[in-house]
Design a protein around this motif. Structure first.
Motif, PDB file in Angstrom:
ATOM      1  N   PHE A 176      -6.470  -3.263   6.090  1.00  0.00           N
ATOM      2  CA  PHE A 176      -5.079  -3.694   5.924  1.00  0.00           C
ATOM      3  C   PHE A 176      -4.099  -2.569   6.292  1.00  0.00           C
ATOM      4  O   PHE A 176      -3.049  -2.821   6.886  1.00  0.00           O
ATOM      5  CB  PHE A 176      -4.827  -4.160   4.485  1.00  0.00           C
ATOM      6  N   MET A 210     -10.597 -13.768  -0.437  1.00  0.00           N
ATOM      7  CA  MET A 210      -9.788 -13.187  -1.527  1.00  0.00           C
ATOM      8  C   MET A 210      -9.885 -14.077  -2.767  1.00  0.00           C
ATOM      9  O   MET A 210     -10.059 -13.597  -3.882  1.00  0.00           O
ATOM     10  CB  MET A 210      -8.312 -13.066  -1.118  1.00  0.00           C
ATOM     11  N   LEU A 225     -12.193  -5.027   3.228  1.00  0.00           N
ATOM     12  CA  LEU A 225     -11.461  -3.795   3.551  1.00  0.00           C
ATOM     13  C   LEU A 225     -12.059  -3.015   4.722  1.00  0.00           C
ATOM     14  O   LEU A 225     -11.403  -2.126   5.267  1.00  0.00           O
ATOM     15  CB  LEU A 225     -11.375  -2.886   2.306  1.00  0.00           C
ATOM     16  N   ASP A 266      -7.767   1.666   5.502  1.00  0.00           N
ATOM     17  CA  ASP A 266      -8.691   0.522   5.500  1.00  0.00           C
ATOM     18  C   ASP A 266      -8.161  -0.564   6.452  1.00  0.00           C
ATOM     19  O   ASP A 266      -7.172  -0.356   7.159  1.00  0.00           O
ATOM     20  CB  ASP A 266      -8.934   0.002   4.067  1.00  0.00           C
ATOM     21  N   ARG A 318     -14.982  -7.255  -1.611  1.00  0.00           N
ATOM     22  CA  ARG A 318     -13.970  -6.235  -1.297  1.00  0.00           C
ATOM     23  C   ARG A 318     -14.428  -5.359  -0.128  1.00  0.00           C
ATOM     24  O   ARG A 318     -13.659  -5.078   0.790  1.00  0.00           O
ATOM     25  CB  ARG A 318     -13.722  -5.357  -2.538  1.00  0.00           C
ATOM     26  N   ARG A 349      -3.525  -5.361  -8.718  1.00  0.00           N
ATOM     27  CA  ARG A 349      -3.347  -6.504  -7.804  1.00  0.00           C
ATOM     28  C   ARG A 349      -3.912  -7.807  -8.365  1.00  0.00           C
ATOM     29  O   ARG A 349      -4.885  -7.826  -9.102  1.00  0.00           O
ATOM     30  CB  ARG A 349      -3.983  -6.274  -6.420  1.00  0.00           C
ATOM     31  N   GLU A 405      -8.284  -5.994  -7.863  1.00  0.00           N
ATOM     32  CA  GLU A 405      -8.588  -7.042  -6.885  1.00  0.00           C
ATOM     33  C   GLU A 405      -8.320  -6.541  -5.474  1.00  0.00           C
ATOM     34  O   GLU A 405      -7.378  -5.771  -5.284  1.00  0.00           O
ATOM     35  CB  GLU A 405      -7.730  -8.280  -7.151  1.00  0.00           C
ATOM     36  N   ASP A 429       0.852  -1.189   0.000  1.00  0.00           N
ATOM     37  CA  ASP A 429       0.000   0.000   0.000  1.00  0.00           C
ATOM     38  C   ASP A 429       0.887   1.238   0.000  1.00  0.00           C
ATOM     39  O   ASP A 429       1.843   1.317   0.770  1.00  0.00           O
ATOM     40  CB  ASP A 429      -0.880   0.006   1.263  1.00  0.00           C
ATOM     41  N   LYS A 431       1.092   2.475  -7.313  1.00  0.00           N
ATOM     42  CA  LYS A 431       0.428   1.844  -8.456  1.00  0.00           C
ATOM     43  C   LYS A 431      -0.530   2.796  -9.146  1.00  0.00           C
ATOM     44  O   LYS A 431      -0.499   2.946 -10.358  1.00  0.00           O
ATOM     45  CB  LYS A 431      -0.414   0.643  -7.997  1.00  0.00           C
ATOM     46  N   SER A 432      -1.401   3.407  -8.353  1.00  0.00           N
ATOM     47  CA  SER A 432      -2.475   4.250  -8.923  1.00  0.00           C
ATOM     48  C   SER A 432      -1.897   5.452  -9.658  1.00  0.00           C
ATOM     49  O   SER A 432      -2.394   5.841 -10.718  1.00  0.00           O
ATOM     50  CB  SER A 432      -3.423   4.733  -7.829  1.00  0.00           C
ATOM     51  N   TYR A 450       0.381 -10.494   1.349  1.00  0.00           N
ATOM     52  CA  TYR A 450      -0.368 -10.078   2.546  1.00  0.00           C
ATOM     53  C   TYR A 450      -0.766 -11.266   3.428  1.00  0.00           C
ATOM     54  O   TYR A 450      -0.573 -11.230   4.642  1.00  0.00           O
ATOM     55  CB  TYR A 450      -1.613  -9.264   2.159  1.00  0.00           C
ATOM     56  N   ALA A 468      -0.589 -10.599  -4.345  1.00  0.00           N
ATOM     57  CA  ALA A 468      -1.009  -9.902  -3.123  1.00  0.00           C
ATOM     58  C   ALA A 468      -1.398 -10.916  -2.046  1.00  0.00           C
ATOM     59  O   ALA A 468      -1.233 -10.645  -0.854  1.00  0.00           O
ATOM     60  CB  ALA A 468      -2.159  -8.944  -3.419  1.00  0.00           C
ATOM     61  N   SER A 469      -1.899 -12.085  -2.443  1.00  0.00           N
ATOM     62  CA  SER A 469      -2.216 -13.115  -1.436  1.00  0.00           C
ATOM     63  C   SER A 469      -0.936 -13.708  -0.851  1.00  0.00           C
ATOM     64  O   SER A 469      -0.861 -13.973   0.345  1.00  0.00           O
ATOM     65  CB  SER A 469      -3.069 -14.229  -2.051  1.00  0.00           C
TER      66      SER A 469
HETATM   67  P1  TYD Z   1      -5.707  -1.400  -2.565  1.00  0.00           P
HETATM   68  O1  TYD Z   1      -5.444  -2.171  -3.806  1.00  0.00           O
HETATM   69  O2  TYD Z   1      -4.528  -0.833  -1.886  1.00  0.00           O
HETATM   70  O3  TYD Z   1      -6.792  -0.332  -2.881  1.00  0.00           O
HETATM   71  P2  TYD Z   1      -6.740   1.232  -2.551  1.00  0.00           P
HETATM   72  O4  TYD Z   1      -5.645   1.745  -3.445  1.00  0.00           O
HETATM   73  O5  TYD Z   1      -8.111   1.671  -2.914  1.00  0.00           O
HETATM   74  O6  TYD Z   1      -6.418   1.320  -1.077  1.00  0.00           O
HETATM   75  O7  TYD Z   1      -6.523  -2.262  -1.481  1.00  0.00           O
HETATM   76  C1  TYD Z   1      -6.623  -3.618  -1.467  1.00  0.00           C
HETATM   77  C2  TYD Z   1      -6.116  -4.196  -0.162  1.00  0.00           C
HETATM   78  O8  TYD Z   1      -6.362  -5.604  -0.171  1.00  0.00           O
HETATM   79  C3  TYD Z   1      -4.618  -4.010   0.024  1.00  0.00           C
HETATM   80  O9  TYD Z   1      -4.362  -3.557   1.338  1.00  0.00           O
HETATM   81  C4  TYD Z   1      -4.041  -5.390  -0.129  1.00  0.00           C
HETATM   82  C5  TYD Z   1      -5.181  -6.306   0.189  1.00  0.00           C
HETATM   83  N1  TYD Z   1      -5.146  -7.593  -0.544  1.00  0.00           N
HETATM   84  C6  TYD Z   1      -4.790  -8.751   0.130  1.00  0.00           C
HETATM   85  O10 TYD Z   1      -4.515  -8.710   1.335  1.00  0.00           O
HETATM   86  N2  TYD Z   1      -4.753  -9.930  -0.541  1.00  0.00           N
HETATM   87  C7  TYD Z   1      -5.081 -10.042  -1.867  1.00  0.00           C
HETATM   88  O11 TYD Z   1      -5.045 -11.153  -2.454  1.00  0.00           O
HETATM   89  C8  TYD Z   1      -5.463  -8.835  -2.558  1.00  0.00           C
HETATM   90  C9  TYD Z   1      -5.813  -8.877  -4.012  1.00  0.00           C
HETATM   91  C10 TYD Z   1      -5.464  -7.625  -1.852  1.00  0.00           C
END
Ligand code: TYD
Length: 211
Positions: free
Chosen positions: A154, A69, A54, A152, A50, A95, A39, A12, A16-17, A103, A99-100
């Protein structure tokens, strides 16, 4: 499948964005038919999952978090990603399964082998054609997240969690260097974009050669 599956991932606040607009412009100039998705999310059901995942008020067991997820991912693959790739489109996902690994395995410390089992169950041998990991030191990402938005579920985690997440991304990339690119996202926007342009040109070349 005739399309190309490109994934953007990273801790985070890694940026990316910020760089998505550049990727959109690059592919539009090349007249590539592209869909942009994310994702967890990308379909109505997956977006509902989602919201649950979150929402910082939800207490979710680590196993349940992983399964949710992948439930979101399975729906996303069947309803959106596979059909677009079969039509020859490029799919750009903010993502995916890394990411799995990062995270749920790195951050939450679930064994990698459990993620691998579910990955194989849900995806078979389907993997992204290219995954770009945006990499920054945790202190930098935490500063960006603190400035940018409400945290959020995470983003509430502590720096040690994000250090494990970051290292897990780097491990994933090191395991399969031919389908990963790591971008140092702690440098000027122009430098990041130069690197991105180089990676995207390589992807296009590979895709056109295999068509
Ligand atoms: P994120 O992509 O950071 O969205 P934003 O930019 O709107 O905050 O948020 C998705 C969150 O989900 C991020 O903290 C990572 C988490 N995540 C996992 O824990 N496991 C996964 O497999 C995926 C796809 C996301």
């Amino acid at each position: 499948m005739n399309g190309f599956f490109l994934v953007l991932d990273g801790i985070d606040g890694a940026g990316k964005s910020t760089h998505l607009a550049f990727i959109q412009e690059f592919l539009a100039n090349e007249r590539i038919e592209t869909i942009y998705t994310r994702e967890p999310g990308g379909t109505p059901l997956s977006e509902r999952l989602r919201d649950i995942l979150l929402n910082k008020n939800n207490k979710i067991h680590h196993d349940s978090e992983t399964l949710l997820m992948f439930a979101a991912r399975s729906q996303h693959l069947q309803q959106r990603i596979y059909p677009a790739l079969q039509q020859g489109k490029w799919v750009i996902s903010d993502r995916f399964t890394d990411a799995s690994y990062a995270y749920q395995s790195g951050g939450r410390q679930m064994p990698d082998s459990r993620i691998a089992t579910i990955e194989n169950w849900v995806q078979g041998d389907f993997r992204p054609d290219m995954t770009i990991i945006f990499d920054v030191p945790v202190a930098v990402s935490q500063e960006r997240v603190a400035k940018a938005r409400q945290k959020d579920r995470f983003e509430q985690e502590d720096p040690a969690f994000f250090e494990r997440v970051r290292q897990a991304y780097l491990r994933q990339a090191a395991k399969n260097p031919h389908r990963y690119a790591v971008i140092d996202s702690n440098q000027d926007k122009e430098m990041v974009q130069n690197h991105l342009q180089h990676i995207l040109s390589g992807c296009l070349k590979q895709w056109r050669a295999n068509k």
